[in-house]
Design an enzyme around this catalytic site. Structure first.
Site, PDB file in Angstrom:
ATOM      1  N   ASP A  28     -41.097 -55.061  49.943  1.00 39.12           N
ATOM      2  CA  ASP A  28     -40.763 -56.385  49.437  1.00 39.12           C
ATOM      3  C   ASP A  28     -40.624 -56.275  47.918  1.00 39.12           C
ATOM      4  OD1 ASP A  28     -40.110 -59.030  49.224  1.00 39.12           O
ATOM      5  OD2 ASP A  28     -41.818 -59.787  50.343  1.00 39.12           O
TER       6      ASP A  28
HETATM    7  C1  NOJ Z   1     -39.423 -61.699  48.176  1.00 40.26           C
HETATM    8  C2  NOJ Z   1     -39.582 -62.269  49.556  1.00 40.26           C
HETATM    9  O1  NOJ Z   1     -40.924 -62.152  49.976  1.00 40.26           O
HETATM   10  C3  NOJ Z   1     -38.681 -61.612  50.569  1.00 40.26           C
HETATM   11  O2  NOJ Z   1     -38.801 -62.282  51.788  1.00 40.26           O
HETATM   12  C4  NOJ Z   1     -37.276 -61.594  50.091  1.00 40.26           C
HETATM   13  O3  NOJ Z   1     -36.424 -61.048  51.059  1.00 40.26           O
HETATM   14  C5  NOJ Z   1     -37.221 -60.800  48.794  1.00 40.26           C
HETATM   15  N1  NOJ Z   1     -38.042 -61.461  47.798  1.00 40.26           N
HETATM   16  C6  NOJ Z   1     -35.811 -60.631  48.273  1.00 40.26           C
HETATM   17  O4  NOJ Z   1     -35.320 -61.823  47.822  1.00 40.26           O
END
Ligand code: NOJ
Length: 758
Positions: free
Chosen positions: A294
Site C-alpha cells: 500500500d
Molecule cells: C492508499 C489506500 O489505502 C489504497 O487502498 C489505495 O489503493 C492507495 N492509497 C493508492 O491510491
C-alpha cells in the site's frame, strides 16, 4: 506539475527507437511463462528491481505527499527502466506519452502498468461499494465493475486497486463505504463478482483491467474504527472472517494482484508479513499474480517499530513477499545493495519480477503497449449512454427501505401516488456532487442527478434547504466541516413543512465524510441536521427520511419517530432518478443491509455473526452480558430491508437424508398487490464445536422476483463447504453435531429448525 511532465518528452525518443527493439511476442505457441523467463534472463539486477518500483504520477496524490516526488528524477528513472508501474496518471494521451518514453527509451522497453483507484466507476459512477453490496445482486455488481473497467481502460488505465474485500464491523471506520460490509460469505461472493467484472473474460482485451484484492490483511479491523490504527484479532477471526474473501478472489476470481495493508497483525506489519504473503497467499492458495504494497506501507514499518530504517524495511518487505513498492522508494534505493549483501536472495527478486511481467503479458501490453491509449475510444466511452442505464439499475437495486410504517392518516407513506404534492427539505436534495460519494478520482463534480432533478419528473414540489450539510471546501476534501451550526434556514423549512401534507427530508453525510482517513466518533447526522429533523417533525409528522451516507448511522430518534426511512447511501451519477423511482413506486425497493445499523456508536463494533458469551441471557440482576443504558440489538439488523409488498415464509423443511448435501427449503409467497424482489437468506449455527462458532452465519442467499400472489419454493443445499470452518491452525474441518438453520427475510426474521450432521 503536469507541464513538467510534457516538457521532458523530446525528439530524442524517436531517435532511440531505431536502435532499441521491443520485446516482441515470440511465436504464439510460447507460453507466457517461457516469455517471462526469456525476458528475465536478459535483465540486469537494477532492471529487475526497477520492475518492482511503482511511482505516483505527478499531479494527483492518493496518499501523503510523496517525500521525494522530484519529477525530473522520476523521468530519468523511467528511461533507465527503473520503474515498473505508475499510479494516478490517466488520460489516453498522457498514458501514451509516458508509456512511449519507457518503451522507446529504456534498454528493454518493458511497458509500464498503469494503476488507479477505480472504486465504483470512473466517470459514470455507480453507488459506493457498500451501497452496491446492499443489492445482494451479484450479476448487477459484476456489470457495474465491468462498466468501471470499460471507462477506466479507455483513459489508459489497465489496473485498478479494487475491490476492497476487507470485512469490517465498525461503522466509525470511513472505509466501510469501500467494501461489502460485515459478512465474509457475502463479502467473498461480491469480491469475486467485482474481480470478474474488472477482469472480464479476456484480460488482453482493451476494455478489461487487472483487479487488486485489498488490503491483505486485517485492515478493516482497525481498533475503534480509527483509520490506520492497530489491528489485534484472534486466529479464528483471521481464518474465518478476514481471509475468506481474499481466498475467494484468488481461487474463484483469479484476481491478478493483491495489495497488502498498513496495519500490523500479531505485531508484524502486513507488508513485512511472510506468513500472510508467502505462506498463505502464494504457497497455500497458489496465488500467481503479484503483491503491491500500500502507499508508503514499506516505509511505514519504521514508525511501526518493526524496521530501523528504510533499508531494513525494504529487506523485510521483499523477503516477506511484497513484490512492488508503492511510493516508499525503498526498493529502488536499497534492493540492489541488499542482494549484494546477501540479505535478500536474487531468487526472491526473480520471483517478484516474474509475477509482475506475467501480469503485463496477460494484459497484452507486450503485444501492444498502447492498447489502452485510444483517444477516440476514450471520447466514445466516457459517460456512455449504456453506462447511465447500468448505473441507474445498480442505484435502484442498492436502496434499502428501512422503515415504512403507517403515518398520521393511518396509511403507509410510501410509495407516493404519481403527481402527489410534497415538500422537500435538506441541502443534500439539491446537491449534484455529494451523492457521487467518496473515492471517485476520475469523476467530475456536479454530475450526479440530484434528488430535486429526479423528483421533477414525477411531481411539482416545494423546497427549502433548512440547513447546510457541512460541505466543506471542495479543494480540501478532508476538511469537510461537520460542525456547521447555521440554523438560519430552519424558519423557512418549518413554515414549509407546516403547510404541506407530506415532507421528504434528505439528510445525511456529505460524500467526502466517508472513505480513507474519514473516521468518525459520532455517527449521527452531522451538523444541525438532527435538530432540523426534530423541528420539522414538531409541525408535521408525515416525514419520509431519505438518508445519504457512506456508513451505517446511529439514528435512534429517527427510527422511533419518523414513519418512513429510505437508505440511499451515495448512489452515484443516477442518484436522483433512482431515489425518485423508488419514492413513487416505479421501482419496488429490494435492498438488504450488508452491515448492521447500531442504536448508538457505543455499540460499535456491532455485527450479527458474533459469538455467544458465557452469560448471554437476560438476568434479573446485572450479571449478564449487556449495557445498562442500551439494548444489545442493532437498530436495523444485517440483512434487513423492506419492500412495498409482503413476503410470507412457510413450509420450512430440512432434508438430511444425504449428509453430503443437506437440502433446506421454504415456500415464499408474495402476499401483496405489487410485484417485488426478495432476498431469502439462510443462516446456520453450529451449536457445539471444538472452536466456538458464531451464533449465526450466512451460508446462502437467493434473490428473485415474485408477481403479486405468486409463490416459489426456495431450496438451499448445504455441503461441507458451508458447514465446516477453519480451526486455529487454519485447517478447514467439518465436525458432526447439531446445527440450527434459519431461512428468512433478514438475519433476525425467518423460519428455523435443526438437524444433526452425522
Ligand atoms: C492508499 C489506500 O489505502 C489504497 O487502498 C489505495 O489503493 C492507495 N492509497 C493508492 O491510491
Amino acid at each position: 506539475m503536469k507541464k513538467i511532465f510534457y516538457l521532458t518528452m523530446g525528439m530524442g525518443a524517436a531517435l532511440l527507437l531505431a536502435s532499441i527493439s521491443l520485446p516482441k511476442q515470440d511465436a504464439a505457441k510460447d507460453s507466457i511463462d517461457q516469455k517471462v523467463e526469456t525476458l528475465l534472463a536478459k535483465m540486469t539486477l537494477e532492471e529487475k528491481v526497477g520492475q518492482m518500483n511503482q511511482y505516483n504520477g505527478f499531479y494527483d496524490a492518493t496518499g501523503p505527499a510523496p517525500s521525494e516526488g522530484n519529477a525530473k528524477n522520476k523521468f530519468e528513472h523511467l528511461k533507465k527502466g527503473w520503474v515498473g508501474s505508475v499510479l494516478n496518471v490517466r488520460g489516453a494521451k498522457e498514458v501514451r506519452e509516458l508509456q512511449k518514453m519507457v518503451v522507446e527509451e529504456s534498454r528493454l522497453g518493458i511497458p509500464l502498468i498503469f494503476g488507479l483507484d477505480v472504486i465504483h466507476g470512473h466517470k459514470t459512477l455507480a453507488p459506493i461499494p457498500l451501497g452496491e453490496a446492499a443489492s445482494w445482486d451479484l450479476e448487477a455488481i459484476r456489470k457495474s465493475a465491468r462498466m468501471a473497467a470499460v471507462e477506466a481502460s479507455a483513459v489508459g488505465i489497465n489496473w485498478t486497486f479494487g475491490p476492497m474485500v476487507d470485512i469490517s464491523r465498525d461503522a466509525r471506520w470511513g472505509r466501510v463505504m469501500e467494501g461489502a460490509g460485515e459478512d465474509p460469505y457475502l463479502g467473498a461472493k461480491i469480491g469475486v463478482a467485482r474481480v470478474k467484472g474488472f477482469q472480464g473474460d479476456d484480460l488482453a482485451a482493451n476494455n478489461t483491467i487487472a483487479a487488486c484484492a485489498k488490503h491483505f490483511a486485517g485492515y478493516g479491523f482497525a481498533e475503534a474504527g480509527r483509520d490506520y490504527n492497530t489491528v489485534d484479532v484472534g486466529t479464528s477471526t483471521l481464518y474465518n472472517v478476514i481471509l475468506p474473501p481474499f481466498k475467494a478472489a484468488v481461487q474463484q476470481g483469479d484476481v491478478k494482484t493483491v495489495m497488502n495493508a498498513f496495519n500490523i497483525l500479531n505485531g508484524i506489519p502486513a507488508t513485512g508479513n511472510a506468513f500472510l504473503q508467502r505462506e498463505i497467499l502464494k504457497e497455500k492458495w497458489g496465488f500467481d499474480g503479484f503483491v503491491v504494497s500500500d502507499w508508503g506501507s514499506i516505509m511505514e514499518m519504521i514508525p511501526h517499530g518493526f524496521a530501523a530504517d528504510l533499508k531494513e524495511a525494504a529487506m523485510h518487505a521483499a523477503n516477506a513477499g511484497s513484490d512492488m513498492d508503492m511510493e516508499s522508494y525503498g526498493y529502488l534505493k536499497h534492493l540492489v545493495d541488499l542482494v549484494k549483501e546477501g540479505k535478500v536472495t536474487e531468487d526472491k527478486i526473480d520471483d517478484a519480477v516474474r509475477r509482475i511481467l506475467k501480469v503485463k503479458y496477460e494484459l497484452g501490453l507486450f503485444n501492444n503497449p498502447y492498447l489502452y491509449c485510444d483517444e477516440a475510444r476514450e471520447k466514445e466511452m466516457l459517460y456512455h449512454a449504456d453506462h447511465y442505464e447500468d448505473a441507474l439499475d445498480m442505484a435502484r437495486k442498492s436502496i434499502v427501505l428501512l422503515k415504512n410504517n403507517p403515518a398520521s392518516n393511518k396509511s403507509k407513506l410510501l410509495p407516493f401516488e404519481k403527481g402527489k404534492k410534497i415538500a422537500v427539505i435538506g441541502a443534500l436534495a439539491d446537491d449534484k456532487t455529494s451523492p457521487l460519494g467518496s473515492w471517485r478520482i476520475g469523476s467530475d463534480d456536479g454530475t450526479a442527478v440530484s434528488v430535486l432533478e429526479g423528483l421533477k419528473e414525477y411531481t411539482d414540489f416545494t423546497y427549502a434547504k433548512g440547513a447546510n450539510v457541512a460541505l466543506g471546501a471542495p479543494e480540501f476534501q478532508q476538511q469537510v466541516d461537520i460542525n456547521t451550526t447555521d440554523k438560519s434556514g430552519f424558519g423557512e423549512a418549518v413554515a414549509l413543512a407546516k403547510k404541506s401534507e407530506t415532507v421528504v427530508m434528505v439528510l445525511g453525510e456529505h460524500g467526502f465524510m466517508s472513505g480513507e482517513g474519514r473516521s468518525r466518533t459520532d455517527i449521527g447526522l452531522p451538523g444541525v441536521q438532527q435538530e432540523l429533523l426534530e423541528a420539522v417533525y414538531a409541525v408535521n409528522k408525515n416525514i419520509v427520511l431519505v438518508l445519504m451516507n457512506g456508513r451505517p448511522l446511529a439514528l435512534p430518534w429517527a427510527a422511533e419517530h419518523v414513519p418512513a426511512i429510505v437508505e440511499t447511501w451515495h448512489l452515484g451519477t443516477q442518484s436522483g432518478h433512482a431515489i425518485a423511482q423508488v419514492l413513487f413506486g416505479d421501482y419496488n425497493p429490494s435492498g438488504k443491509l450488508p452491515m448492521s445499523f447500531p442504536r448508538s456508536v457505543g455499540q460499535c463494533p456491532i455485527y450479527y455473526n458474533h459469538y455467544s458469551t458465557g452469560r448471554p441471557d437476560e438476568e434479573a440482576f446485572v450479571f449478564w452480558s449487556h449495557y445498562i443504558d442500551e439494548s444489545n440489538d442493532p437498530m436495523y439488523a444485517f440483512g434487513h430491508g423492506l419492500s412495498y409488498t409482503d413476503f410470507e415464509y412457510s413450509d420450512f423443511k430440512i432434508d438430511d437424508t444425504n449428509p453430503a448435501e443437506i437440502k433446506v427449503s421454504v415456500v415464499v409467497k408474495n402476499k401483496g398487490k405489487v410485484a417485488g424482489e426478495e432476498v431469502s437468506q439462510l443462516y446456520i449455527h453450529d451449536k457445539v464445536a471444538s472452536v466456538a462458532r458464531p451464533v449465526k452465519e450466512l451460508k446462502g442467499f437467493e434473490k428473485y422476483s415474485l408477481e403479486s400472489q405468486e409463490s416459489k419454493i426456495i431450496t438451499f443445499t448445504l455441503t461441507e463447504a458451508e458447514l465446516g470452518f477453519y480451526d486455529n491452525q487454519g485447517k478447514f474441518i467439518v465436525e458432526p453435531g447439531m446445527f440450527d438453520i434459519m431461512v428468512g427475510t433478514s438475519s433476525i426474521k425467518g423460519l428455523s429448525g435443526s438437524f444433526e450432521l452425522k
